[in-house]
Design a protein around this motif. Sequence first.
Motif, PDB file in Angstrom:
ATOM      1  N   VAL A   1    -131.568  65.976  48.296  1.00 24.03           N
ATOM      2  CA  VAL A   1    -130.713  66.000  49.249  1.00 24.03           C
ATOM      3  C   VAL A   1    -129.386  66.452  49.354  1.00 24.03           C
ATOM      4  CG1 VAL A   1    -130.020  64.439  51.144  1.00 24.03           C
ATOM      5  CG2 VAL A   1    -132.307  64.281  50.217  1.00 24.03           C
ATOM      6  N   PRO A   2    -128.822  67.543  49.100  1.00 24.03           N
ATOM      7  CA  PRO A   2    -127.334  68.338  49.045  1.00 24.03           C
ATOM      8  C   PRO A   2    -126.295  68.032  50.522  1.00 24.03           C
ATOM      9  CG  PRO A   2    -128.834  70.082  50.133  1.00 24.03           C
ATOM     10  CD  PRO A   2    -130.032  68.675  50.635  1.00 24.03           C
ATOM     11  N   ARG A   3    -125.580  67.044  49.065  1.00 21.05           N
ATOM     12  CA  ARG A   3    -124.141  67.223  49.419  1.00 21.05           C
ATOM     13  C   ARG A   3    -123.170  68.099  49.544  1.00 21.05           C
ATOM     14  NH1 ARG A   3    -123.030  61.315  50.964  1.00 21.05           N
ATOM     15  NH2 ARG A   3    -121.083  62.297  51.895  1.00 21.05           N
ATOM     16  N   MET A   4    -123.178  68.871  48.405  1.00 19.65           N
ATOM     17  CA  MET A   4    -121.930  70.073  48.297  1.00 19.65           C
ATOM     18  C   MET A   4    -122.258  70.867  47.783  1.00 19.65           C
ATOM     19  SD  MET A   4    -120.441  67.660  45.197  1.00 19.65           S
ATOM     20  CE  MET A   4    -118.989  68.073  44.594  1.00 19.65           C
ATOM     21  N   VAL A   5    -122.116  72.127  48.798  1.00 21.64           N
ATOM     22  CA  VAL A   5    -121.916  73.174  48.066  1.00 21.64           C
ATOM     23  C   VAL A   5    -122.895  73.800  47.884  1.00 21.64           C
ATOM     24  CG1 VAL A   5    -120.712  75.364  48.475  1.00 21.64           C
ATOM     25  CG2 VAL A   5    -119.468  74.043  50.085  1.00 21.64           C
ATOM     26  N   ASP A   6    -122.434  73.560  46.041  1.00 21.91           N
ATOM     27  CA  ASP A   6    -123.801  73.991  45.049  1.00 21.91           C
ATOM     28  C   ASP A   6    -124.844  72.917  45.180  1.00 21.91           C
ATOM     29  OD1 ASP A   6    -121.959  71.452  44.201  1.00 21.91           O
ATOM     30  OD2 ASP A   6    -122.384  71.905  42.212  1.00 21.91           O
ATOM     31  N   GLN A   7    -124.984  72.208  45.436  1.00 29.19           N
ATOM     32  CA  GLN A   7    -126.231  71.932  46.139  1.00 29.19           C
ATOM     33  C   GLN A   7    -126.755  72.231  47.025  1.00 29.19           C
ATOM     34  OE1 GLN A   7    -124.874  67.288  46.490  1.00 29.19           O
ATOM     35  NE2 GLN A   7    -124.892  66.722  44.036  1.00 29.19           N
ATOM     36  N   LEU A   8    -126.121  72.564  47.817  1.00 29.93           N
ATOM     37  CA  LEU A   8    -126.720  73.291  48.868  1.00 29.93           C
ATOM     38  C   LEU A   8    -127.594  74.521  48.697  1.00 29.93           C
ATOM     39  CD1 LEU A   8    -127.266  73.570  51.679  1.00 29.93           C
ATOM     40  CD2 LEU A   8    -125.324  74.514  52.109  1.00 29.93           C
ATOM     41  N   ALA A   9    -126.588  75.483  48.046  1.00 29.02           N
ATOM     42  CA  ALA A   9    -127.291  76.214  47.421  1.00 29.02           C
ATOM     43  C   ALA A   9    -128.933  76.550  46.506  1.00 29.02           C
ATOM     44  CB  ALA A   9    -126.202  77.189  47.033  1.00 29.02           C
ATOM     45  N   ASN A  10    -128.209  75.380  45.292  1.00 32.76           N
ATOM     46  CA  ASN A  10    -129.446  74.739  43.965  1.00 32.76           C
ATOM     47  C   ASN A  10    -130.583  73.972  45.324  1.00 32.76           C
ATOM     48  OD1 ASN A  10    -127.630  74.856  42.385  1.00 32.76           O
ATOM     49  ND2 ASN A  10    -127.487  73.488  41.983  1.00 32.76           N
ATOM     50  N   GLY A  11    -130.551  73.824  46.130  1.00 32.79           N
ATOM     51  CA  GLY A  11    -131.977  73.628  47.081  1.00 32.79           C
ATOM     52  C   GLY A  11    -132.258  74.589  48.266  1.00 32.79           C
ATOM     53  N   GLU A  12    -131.809  74.787  48.076  1.00 32.66           N
ATOM     54  CA  GLU A  12    -132.087  76.295  48.926  1.00 32.66           C
ATOM     55  C   GLU A  12    -133.241  77.236  47.880  1.00 32.66           C
ATOM     56  OE1 GLU A  12    -128.657  78.604  50.851  1.00 32.66           O
ATOM     57  OE2 GLU A  12    -128.615  76.945  51.894  1.00 32.66           O
ATOM     58  N   ARG A  13    -132.421  77.320  47.160  1.00 35.03           N
ATOM     59  CA  ARG A  13    -133.145  78.085  45.576  1.00 35.03           C
ATOM     60  C   ARG A  13    -134.482  77.247  45.266  1.00 35.03           C
ATOM     61  NH1 ARG A  13    -133.232  82.563  47.068  1.00 35.03           N
ATOM     62  NH2 ARG A  13    -134.067  82.828  45.152  1.00 35.03           N
ATOM     63  N   ILE A  14    -134.584  76.089  45.152  1.00 32.12           N
ATOM     64  CA  ILE A  14    -135.703  75.298  44.844  1.00 32.12           C
ATOM     65  C   ILE A  14    -136.853  75.506  46.365  1.00 32.12           C
ATOM     66  CG2 ILE A  14    -136.571  72.753  44.449  1.00 32.12           C
ATOM     67  CD1 ILE A  14    -135.409  73.544  42.046  1.00 32.12           C
ATOM     68  N   ALA A  15    -136.068  75.357  47.137  1.00 28.01           N
ATOM     69  CA  ALA A  15    -137.182  75.082  48.329  1.00 28.01           C
ATOM     70  C   ALA A  15    -137.618  76.497  48.621  1.00 28.01           C
ATOM     71  CB  ALA A  15    -136.859  75.167  49.690  1.00 28.01           C
ATOM     72  N   ALA A  16    -137.358  78.114  48.442  1.00 27.05           N
ATOM     73  CA  ALA A  16    -137.732  78.971  48.420  1.00 27.05           C
ATOM     74  C   ALA A  16    -138.259  79.757  48.009  1.00 27.05           C
ATOM     75  CB  ALA A  16    -136.675  80.238  48.559  1.00 27.05           C
TER      76      ALA A  16
END
Length: 101
Positions: free
Chosen positions: A14-29
């Motif tokens: 559940v991203p709150r920061m930019v790097d977390q957003l990218a990490n979450g997208e990669r995990i989901a992808a």
Amino acid sequence: MLTAAYFGLPQLVVPRMVDQLANGERIAAAGAGVSLNWADASTETITAAIKTVLFDEATRQGARTLRDEIHAQPTPADVAATLRQLTTRQPATSGQGRAGS
């Protein structure tokens, strides 16, 4: 994120920061977990995501596949040794033989 991926664990991000957003997208992808947009996170969406991470076999398999891909990569020590080997094989250019030297 990388520690959980290294061990093949499905993740809920559940991203709150930019790097977390990218990490979450990669995990989901990679199919290794679920990434929820912070604005969409609710009791219901988080509960559903937790159930997916814990019980969905495709997500669990995605996490194991990601783990296997990580384990197939060379270690930092291996990369350093290769770089050291490559740099000692090729002599440094001293500028000799160039026009104007």
